[in-house]
Design an enzyme around this catalytic site. Structure first.
Site, mmCIF file in Angstrom:
data_model
loop_
_atom_site.group_PDB
_atom_site.id
_atom_site.type_symbol
_atom_site.label_atom_id
_atom_site.label_comp_id
_atom_site.label_asym_id
_atom_site.label_seq_id
_atom_site.Cartn_x
_atom_site.Cartn_y
_atom_site.Cartn_z
ATOM 1 N N ASP A 407 44.741 50.101 42.281
ATOM 2 C CA ASP A 407 44.739 48.694 42.692
ATOM 3 C C ASP A 407 45.296 47.837 41.549
ATOM 4 O O ASP A 407 45.432 48.314 40.419
ATOM 5 C CB ASP A 407 43.281 48.307 43.000
ATOM 6 C CG ASP A 407 43.153 46.925 43.641
ATOM 7 O OD1 ASP A 407 44.140 46.425 44.201
ATOM 8 O OD2 ASP A 407 42.036 46.360 43.573
ATOM 9 N N GLU A 410 50.387 45.369 40.466
ATOM 10 C CA GLU A 410 51.652 44.617 40.691
ATOM 11 C C GLU A 410 52.381 44.360 39.380
ATOM 12 O O GLU A 410 53.607 44.298 39.419
ATOM 13 C CB GLU A 410 51.337 43.298 41.421
ATOM 14 C CG GLU A 410 50.889 43.500 42.856
ATOM 15 C CD GLU A 410 49.501 44.130 42.978
ATOM 16 O OE1 GLU A 410 48.697 43.900 42.057
ATOM 17 O OE2 GLU A 410 49.254 44.857 43.934
ATOM 18 N N ASP A 481 45.174 43.071 50.688
ATOM 19 C CA ASP A 481 44.087 42.214 51.168
ATOM 20 C C ASP A 481 44.454 41.436 52.417
ATOM 21 O O ASP A 481 44.737 40.237 52.373
ATOM 22 C CB ASP A 481 43.648 41.274 50.045
ATOM 23 C CG ASP A 481 43.084 42.054 48.875
ATOM 24 O OD1 ASP A 481 42.820 43.268 49.033
ATOM 25 O OD2 ASP A 481 42.916 41.464 47.796
HETATM 26 O O1 MIG Z 1 40.774 41.163 43.104
HETATM 27 O O2 MIG Z 1 38.515 46.040 43.612
HETATM 28 O O3 MIG Z 1 43.058 44.867 47.294
HETATM 29 O O4 MIG Z 1 40.973 46.460 48.183
HETATM 30 O O5 MIG Z 1 38.418 45.971 47.117
HETATM 31 C C1 MIG Z 1 40.218 42.021 44.024
HETATM 32 C C2 MIG Z 1 38.210 44.963 44.413
HETATM 33 C C3 MIG Z 1 40.448 43.422 43.563
HETATM 34 C C4 MIG Z 1 41.707 44.047 45.526
HETATM 35 C C5 MIG Z 1 41.967 45.158 46.469
HETATM 36 C C6 MIG Z 1 40.737 45.428 47.277
HETATM 37 C C7 MIG Z 1 39.587 45.770 46.359
HETATM 38 C C8 MIG Z 1 39.347 44.634 45.369
HETATM 39 N N1 MIG Z 1 40.589 44.375 44.630
#
Ligand code: MIG
Length: 755
Positions: A407, A410, A481
């Protein structure tokens, strides 16, 4: 970008090196129907992250310069080049496919800087206003009937025509709507379906880039980038399938995953302790809703420090996983790139000592803020950094973790975006964030893939949010998200279809929606729509309504069980599609246009999709609706639930009460099915059922251990089933090197389906 007059050309194997007055252009054929255009504005070589192996076969090229035109011909294409580097591409039937636009640009429509300031002053977001003209740019003629597909995860609808997009991996928390220009992924691969013929374009440049597909003018579309080379591929093919085949030949196909990864998965950001996870695991089993995977979000870590364990809330490392495993679950843990800046934390200490983090121009380690607070960014473009990062996964794989979820890559940052000049490396070469941003997730996913492969010997299960073209070789993707909104349920179909058309066969959206609160009705419709999506994972955000089926009452439990069981019945079919896709590059979830190219009805069809070629799913995607307008393409189709025979090439109105997802099977389909289990591996797969749909047809089914790479050494069975007009099914073994099924049962589709 003025090229000037055509001056001369030389041939060098597959390359035609052309000299224009102001620039050099290299046209290189990779095969008869694929060529690259390379204008070295920034570097002499491609430096591609997507095309990792040299791809090219000998091509016979006929080159001829006359009447102020260079004509290049292969067996499949002819390319005409004129002064100013104006190029036209024709197929072997002399149909014009792609043509440089020769007219005036309408850049006057672009906004002035004064107006920008005014807009910004009132709080409007101007960051996405396109500039009109770019340092790296190409403008192509557009025809009335041209439709566009691909481009990865872009929001909105199936046909990208008339919209504009950007490639700059972006983590934007607002609800993704069709006016978004960029999301988490950069897949600059576009398919253009013309009235007659089609082609693909892959713009291999990792800098911030722009595509305007008819918004600026109905006469042209353009591609622009802030920096880098003009480096793009023309991908020909008789069909859209061939074009995807050529693109994935170039950038790689999605490899066959482990079978259990195709099972149902439950996740939530907000399972804050072992007990939360155990309860979920037990409830699935006691309600007899199949489930294979439970995901652990950031809270399992100690203070969000990667490769640590929060013992206080999650108990002894490994104990939770032991318990999950006895129930048949395969745990997946999240890993973010941002590494907490904390003295004595081993990742920080090691990274600092070895100089593994991105730095500022002055050489200080670059700091931004993410979940753990102040954090540093590993410089994954360097092999030693990727190896180091990968090796630390051993902490998790030793504990029994079966997959890794990447996660925030980017890369995301809470304290403003990373400046363009933050120093990153591409191997040994020093470069910066502007170039690396769009491949940061790609590098991270690749590092993770390599590590899991080495540490487990199994086919790695990596899920990433950010990526670039080619990441499909290493990772599954999810669409980030989304929210529990009907508009987002609707968007999953075109979004996943376009990801599939862009090489990402293994993709999914958070089932039920991540942000905002789901309703019972939305949950039902979502599970119905997603039961065929390659990645089938229910996930939701901290603070939102919980989303396990039992949070919504008995009816949702029953409907969820019905569709999740259906998924487990179809598991061998989906697995077969992955097996084939590893060779062909074709996706699992497909827009109808992929198989019915010349049917104008399906060019912009957003609300239904094919699974392979045999199954058509037409889920209800709107609140309060209990009838579905279904478009059946040409041919004979059978209603999966009733067995009714239907003529295609028309719309029909299908009753679709809350528990009904209309599903159709193509005449002559033979669909392999297993008995549903609570999880993959609960019982041996000793019985195969073949659902036989009236009509002549053949089908190939692949059987192996579903876990490792033994199949690449030939340890598998390949069956071929052939059905004649009378409905007799013959079975052949095309390849035999694995224990066979005890029973193969042919089950004709009757009125009232088998489940
Ligand atoms: O800023 O890890 O897209 O699936 O549950 C949020 C917490 C960070 C974004 C991800 C999401 C995940 C969440 N993350």
């Amino acid at each position: 970008m003025e090229y000037g007059r055509f001056v001369s050309y030389v041939e060098n194997e597959n390359q035609i090196i052309m000299q224009f007055e102001n620039r050099q252009v290299i046209l290189e054929f990779l095969k008869e129907d694929v060529f690259n255009i390379f204008v070295p504005l920034w570097s002499d070589s491609h430096r591609s992250k997507a095309v990792e192996e040299k791809k090219s076969v000998p091509v016979r090229i006929n080159a001829d310069y006359k009447n102020k035109e260079l004509l290049l011909e292969t067996e499949r294409l002819s390319v005409r080049i004129q002064d100013g580097f104006y190029m036209d591409v024709y197929d072997s039937r002399r149909r014009l496919l792609l043509s440089d636009y020769r007219g005036e640009r309408k850049t006057g429509a672009a906004i002035s800087s004064g107006e920008m300031e005014q807009l910004a002053a009132e709080g409007h977001d101007t960051s996405h206003l396109q500039k009109g003209s770019y340092q790296v740019q190409t403008v192509k003629a557009l025809e009335k009937e041209d439709a566009f597909y691909g481009l990865g995860d872009k929001s909105g609808f199936l046909n990208k025509r008339d919209y504009e997009y950007e490639n700059w991996n972006s983590d934007i928390p607002q609800a993704h709507t069709e006016d978004f220009h960029a999301l988490y992924k950069s897949i600059p691969f576009l398919i253009c379906k013309k009235k007659n013929g089609a082609y693909g374009l892959f713009f291999d440049n990792t800098f911030h880039s722009y595509l305007n597909l008819g918004k600026e003018s109905e006469a042209y579309f353009y591609y622009g980038a802030d920096d880098g080379n003009l480096d793009y591929y023309f991908l020909g093919g008789e069909t859209l399938k061939d074009i995807i085949g050529n693109y994935t030949w170039l950038t790689g196909t999605t490899p066959l995953p482990q079978r259990w990864t195709l099972g149902y998965q439950q996740s939530r950001w907000g399972y804050v302790c072992a007990k939360d996870i155990q309860e979920v695991a037990e409830t699935y089993r006691s309600l007899k809703i199949p489930c294979d995977v439970i995901h652990l979000d950031i809270d399992y870590m100690d203070a969000f420090k990667v490769f640590t364990w929060n013992e206080k809330d999650y108990g002894k490392p490994g104990a939770l996983f032991e318990e999950l495993k006895t129930k048949g679950y395969k745990p997946v843990t999240i890993i973010d790139p941002g590494t907490k800046m904390e003295p004595d934390y081993f990742m920080y200490e090691e990274g600092m000592e070895r100089g593994y983090f991105a730095t500022t121009e002055d050489g200080d380690v670059y700091v931004n803020v993410v979940w753990p607070g102040e954090a540093n960014y590993p410089d994954f473009g360097r092999k030693e950094v990727s190896d180091w990062w990968g090796a630390h996964h051993k902490f998790l794989t030793d504990m029994g973790v079966c997959g890794i979820w990447n996660d925030m890559n980017e890369p995301a940052s809470f304290k403003g975006p990373l400046p363009d000049d933050v120093v990153f490396y591409d191997g040994e070469r020093k470069t910066n964030h502007a170039e690396i941003h769009n491949v940061y997730g790609h590098f991270m996913a690749k590092a993770t893939f390599e590590a899991l492969k080495e540490q487990t010997g199994k086919r790695p299960f990596v899920i990433t949010r950010a990526c670039y073209s080619g990441t499909q070789k290493y990772s599954t993707v999810w669409t980030g998200d989304n929210q529990s909104l009907w508009a987002h349920l609707q968007m999953t179909v075109p979004q996943l279809c376009n990801l599939g058309m862009s090489g990402f066969a293994f993709c999914g959206a958070d089932v039920g929606g991540f942000g905002a609160d789901a309703t019972p009705e939305l949950m039902c419709r979502w599970v119905e729509a997603a039961c065929f999506s390659p990645l089938f994972r229910n996930h939701s955000a901290m603070g939102s309504r919980r989303q396990e089926p039992w949070q919504f009452g008995q009816e949702v439990v029953e409907i969820s069980r019905k569709y999740i069981e259906l998924r487990y019945r179809f598991l061998p079919y989906i697995y077969d599609l992955f097996y084939q896709g590893e060779k062909t590059g074709l996706p699992v979830m497909r827009p109808l246009i992929l198989h019915y190219e010349d049917d104008p009805q399906v060019r912009s069809l957003n609300g239904e999709f094919l699974v392979g070629e045999q199954i058509l799913a037409a889920p209800v995607l709107e609140q309060g609706v209990v009838k579905k307008i279904v478009y059946l393409p040409e041919g004979i189709w059978y209603d999966f639930w009733t067995g009714e025979r239907l003529e295609g090439g028309r719309y029909l109105l299908r009753d679709a009460p809350l528990d009904m997802c209309p599903i159709y099977l193509k005449a002559g389909s033979l669909i392999p099915m297993y008995e549903p289990m609570q999880y993959v591996g609960e019982k041996p797969y000793d019985t195969l059922r073949i659902l036989s749909v009236p009509g002549e047809g053949t089908y190939e089914h692949f059987q192996d251990n579903g876990e490792d790479y033994a199949y690449r050494k030939g340890e598998y069975n390949l069956y071929r089933f052939t059905q004649d007009k009378e409905g007799n099914v013959a079975t052949e073994l095309l390849h035999e090197n694995y224990p066979k099924y005890d029973r193969i049962i042919i089950e004709p589709l009757k009125d009232g389906c088998i489940c």
